[in-house]
Motif scaffolding. Structure first.
Motif, PDB file in Angstrom:
ATOM      1  N   PHE A   1       0.835  -1.203   0.000  1.00 25.90           N
ATOM      2  CA  PHE A   1       0.000   0.000   0.000  1.00 25.90           C
ATOM      3  C   PHE A   1       0.873   1.257   0.000  1.00 25.90           C
ATOM      4  O   PHE A   1       0.606   2.215  -0.739  1.00 25.90           O
ATOM      5  CB  PHE A   1      -0.920  -0.001   1.225  1.00 25.90           C
ATOM      6  CG  PHE A   1      -1.948   1.102   1.220  1.00 25.90           C
ATOM      7  CD1 PHE A   1      -3.175   0.928   0.616  1.00 25.90           C
ATOM      8  CD2 PHE A   1      -1.678   2.323   1.828  1.00 25.90           C
ATOM      9  CE1 PHE A   1      -4.126   1.949   0.602  1.00 25.90           C
ATOM     10  CE2 PHE A   1      -2.610   3.347   1.827  1.00 25.90           C
ATOM     11  CZ  PHE A   1      -3.845   3.163   1.211  1.00 25.90           C
ATOM     12  N   ASP A   2       1.930   1.244   0.834  1.00 30.56           N
ATOM     13  CA  ASP A   2       2.845   2.389   0.864  1.00 30.56           C
ATOM     14  C   ASP A   2       3.537   2.595  -0.483  1.00 30.56           C
ATOM     15  O   ASP A   2       3.803   3.732  -0.890  1.00 30.56           O
ATOM     16  CB  ASP A   2       3.906   2.193   1.952  1.00 30.56           C
ATOM     17  CG  ASP A   2       3.337   2.371   3.353  1.00 30.56           C
ATOM     18  OD1 ASP A   2       2.272   3.005   3.476  1.00 30.56           O
ATOM     19  OD2 ASP A   2       3.967   1.881   4.309  1.00 30.56           O
ATOM     20  N   ALA A   3       3.841   1.495  -1.179  1.00 34.29           N
ATOM     21  CA  ALA A   3       4.513   1.598  -2.484  1.00 34.29           C
ATOM     22  C   ALA A   3       3.646   2.343  -3.492  1.00 34.29           C
ATOM     23  O   ALA A   3       4.159   2.978  -4.413  1.00 34.29           O
ATOM     24  CB  ALA A   3       4.858   0.206  -3.007  1.00 34.29           C
TER      25      ALA A   3
ATOM     26  N   LEU B   1      -7.673  -0.733  -7.067  1.00 34.04           N
ATOM     27  CA  LEU B   1      -6.600  -1.589  -6.585  1.00 34.04           C
ATOM     28  C   LEU B   1      -7.085  -2.345  -5.353  1.00 34.04           C
ATOM     29  O   LEU B   1      -7.567  -1.737  -4.390  1.00 34.04           O
ATOM     30  CB  LEU B   1      -5.381  -0.737  -6.230  1.00 34.04           C
ATOM     31  CG  LEU B   1      -4.071  -1.462  -5.943  1.00 34.04           C
ATOM     32  CD1 LEU B   1      -3.514  -2.080  -7.221  1.00 34.04           C
ATOM     33  CD2 LEU B   1      -3.058  -0.497  -5.343  1.00 34.04           C
ATOM     34  N   GLU B   2      -6.969  -3.674  -5.395  1.00 39.58           N
ATOM     35  CA  GLU B   2      -7.325  -4.511  -4.256  1.00 39.58           C
ATOM     36  C   GLU B   2      -6.057  -5.202  -3.750  1.00 39.58           C
ATOM     37  O   GLU B   2      -5.338  -5.829  -4.529  1.00 39.58           O
ATOM     38  CB  GLU B   2      -8.363  -5.556  -4.648  1.00 39.58           C
ATOM     39  CG  GLU B   2      -9.699  -4.961  -5.069  1.00 39.58           C
ATOM     40  CD  GLU B   2     -10.731  -6.039  -5.378  1.00 39.58           C
ATOM     41  OE1 GLU B   2     -10.459  -7.217  -5.063  1.00 39.58           O
ATOM     42  OE2 GLU B   2     -11.783  -5.713  -5.939  1.00 39.58           O
ATOM     43  N   ILE B   3      -5.799  -5.082  -2.445  1.00 36.62           N
ATOM     44  CA  ILE B   3      -4.588  -5.635  -1.842  1.00 36.62           C
ATOM     45  C   ILE B   3      -5.005  -6.583  -0.720  1.00 36.62           C
ATOM     46  O   ILE B   3      -5.654  -6.157   0.245  1.00 36.62           O
ATOM     47  CB  ILE B   3      -3.690  -4.517  -1.276  1.00 36.62           C
ATOM     48  CG1 ILE B   3      -3.341  -3.499  -2.380  1.00 36.62           C
ATOM     49  CG2 ILE B   3      -2.424  -5.098  -0.677  1.00 36.62           C
ATOM     50  CD1 ILE B   3      -2.604  -2.270  -1.875  1.00 36.62           C
TER      51      ILE B   3
ATOM     52  N   ARG C   1      -6.941   1.875   3.778  1.00 35.72           N
ATOM     53  CA  ARG C   1      -5.641   1.283   4.089  1.00 35.72           C
ATOM     54  C   ARG C   1      -5.819   0.003   4.901  1.00 35.72           C
ATOM     55  O   ARG C   1      -6.567  -0.013   5.864  1.00 35.72           O
ATOM     56  CB  ARG C   1      -4.805   2.291   4.877  1.00 35.72           C
ATOM     57  CG  ARG C   1      -3.392   1.836   5.185  1.00 35.72           C
ATOM     58  CD  ARG C   1      -2.647   2.851   6.030  1.00 35.72           C
ATOM     59  NE  ARG C   1      -1.284   2.410   6.205  1.00 35.72           N
ATOM     60  CZ  ARG C   1      -0.267   2.735   5.382  1.00 35.72           C
ATOM     61  NH1 ARG C   1      -0.494   3.552   4.377  1.00 35.72           N
ATOM     62  NH2 ARG C   1       0.945   2.256   5.584  1.00 35.72           N
ATOM     63  N   PRO C   2      -5.091  -1.091   4.543  1.00 36.47           N
ATOM     64  CA  PRO C   2      -4.182  -1.242   3.399  1.00 36.47           C
ATOM     65  C   PRO C   2      -4.800  -2.046   2.262  1.00 36.47           C
ATOM     66  O   PRO C   2      -4.081  -2.590   1.434  1.00 36.47           O
ATOM     67  CB  PRO C   2      -3.032  -2.024   4.019  1.00 36.47           C
ATOM     68  CG  PRO C   2      -3.731  -2.988   4.945  1.00 36.47           C
ATOM     69  CD  PRO C   2      -4.938  -2.242   5.475  1.00 36.47           C
TER      70      PRO C   2
ATOM     71  N   THR D   1      -1.421 -10.341  -2.478  1.00 39.16           N
ATOM     72  CA  THR D   1      -1.927 -10.356  -3.854  1.00 39.16           C
ATOM     73  C   THR D   1      -2.486  -8.981  -4.209  1.00 39.16           C
ATOM     74  O   THR D   1      -3.249  -8.402  -3.428  1.00 39.16           O
ATOM     75  CB  THR D   1      -3.031 -11.414  -4.028  1.00 39.16           C
ATOM     76  OG1 THR D   1      -2.485 -12.706  -3.721  1.00 39.16           O
ATOM     77  CG2 THR D   1      -3.562 -11.417  -5.457  1.00 39.16           C
ATOM     78  N   VAL D   2      -2.085  -8.490  -5.350  1.00 37.83           N
ATOM     79  CA  VAL D   2      -2.555  -7.196  -5.833  1.00 37.83           C
ATOM     80  C   VAL D   2      -3.338  -7.413  -7.126  1.00 37.83           C
ATOM     81  O   VAL D   2      -2.849  -8.061  -8.050  1.00 37.83           O
ATOM     82  CB  VAL D   2      -1.373  -6.246  -6.101  1.00 37.83           C
ATOM     83  CG1 VAL D   2      -1.860  -4.964  -6.766  1.00 37.83           C
ATOM     84  CG2 VAL D   2      -0.642  -5.922  -4.817  1.00 37.83           C
ATOM     85  N   VAL D   3      -4.554  -6.902  -7.164  1.00 39.54           N
ATOM     86  CA  VAL D   3      -5.383  -6.960  -8.371  1.00 39.54           C
ATOM     87  C   VAL D   3      -5.674  -5.534  -8.807  1.00 39.54           C
ATOM     88  O   VAL D   3      -6.303  -4.764  -8.067  1.00 39.54           O
ATOM     89  CB  VAL D   3      -6.703  -7.720  -8.136  1.00 39.54           C
ATOM     90  CG1 VAL D   3      -7.545  -7.704  -9.403  1.00 39.54           C
ATOM     91  CG2 VAL D   3      -6.422  -9.164  -7.703  1.00 39.54           C
TER      92      VAL D   3
END
Length: 290
Positions: A166-168, A246-248, A223-224, A256-258
């Motif tokens: 999330f920070d990235a 964005l789903e984290i 967040r996050p 996993t990032v979608v």
């Protein structure tokens, strides 16, 4: 040191001790190498903006304004792209009075076309082999996973906490390390106003020094786990108004990032964003791994 030995007005180049003497063929070899690099048709077609210019000129000669309208990039960027096309011989410029007309030179693309034809024949043989193998399998189930037109969806996994990912996506200093559509590109500017209604600004710079601006307005911040923004891109960009979600999710130390980019104008735009986002996420993987 080496120098000129002269006699009666004539001279020859003498190499310094321990150095190989200069030969005319060396300069010719260098010239041939540089000539091939400058006139490489693959370099001309390496960027999506230049490919779109070539596609438009395929319908016939056109003015600079006609062939570069609605490309969503600045005039300096257009100038650099046209220079590369002209330097490689793919496009020629004809000036009549104050009018500059561009014309496609198909012969400059012969090497690229021949190479693509050879690769296509190779892949077709490979696909024929796969098709024959599948034909021998009974009860084969084929699932259609085609993404709907004008919607791009990418999924990636990272061995890092969800907070780090999330920070990235929200820390300007981290964004500068990965948010650019190429391994050799750089991010010149990153600005984040992390609030609903806040502005996102990212300026990418390619290896030719051409800059591409990505802008957006945040619509969702959880967040996050979730992040959403409306994509505006550059002035006049066809994808302006599209949406990024964005789903984290984290499970067992793996996140996993979608990323879903919806509301794109057409499949061509979807394919281009898929390529661009894919390169950015490749960079993100390297940053996370380090």
């Amino acid at each position: 040191m080496g120098g000129w030995e002269g006699a009666r007005g004539h001279g020859r180049l003498v190499a310094a001790p321990g150095l190989r003497a200069w030969r005319p063929t060396s300069l010719f070899t260098i010239w041939c190498t540089v000539h091939r690099m400058v006139n490489d048709p693959f370099r001309a077609l390496a960027h999506p903006i230049r490919r779109r210019i070539v596609e438009r000129l395929g319908s016939g000669p056109a003015t600079v304004g006609e062939v570069t309208s609605d490309l969503g990039v600045s005039k300096p960027a257009i100038t650099k792209h046209l220079k590369i096309l002209e330097d490689t011989g793919v496009v020629a410029r004809r000036v009549v009075g104050r009018t500059h007309r561009l014309v496609l030179n198909p012969s400059a693309l012969i090497d690229a076309v021949d190479w693509a034809a050879r690769q296509r024949a190779l892949w077709e043989r490979m696909f024929d082999t796969v098709e024959a193998h599948l034909a021998d399998k009974e009860n084969t189930t084929v699932t259609d996973t085609t993404t709907p037109a004008a919607v791009m969806r990418i999924e990636r996994t990272y061995r890092a906490p969800a907070e780090v990912i999330f920070d990235a996506w929200t820390d300007p200093e981290v964004i500068k390390k990965w948010w650019h559509a190429g391994p050799d590109w750089e991010t010149a500017t990153a600005e984040v106003d992390l609030r609903v209604g806040g502005r996102l600004l990212v300026v990418m710079r390619d290896t030719d020094g051409v800059e591409y601006t990505a802008t957006g307005v945040y619509t969702r911040i959880e967040r996050p786990g979730r992040l959403g923004w409306v994509w505006h891109g550059q002035d006049g960009e066809a994808a302006a108004g599209s949406r990024c979600d964005l789903e984290i999710t984290e499970l067992g130390g793996v996140t996993t990032v979608v990323l879903t980019h919806s509301g794109l104008p057409d499949q061509h735009s979807s394919d281009e964003f898929r390529q661009g986002w894919g390169l950015c996420l490749d960079n993100l993987a390297k940053v996370v791994a380090s």
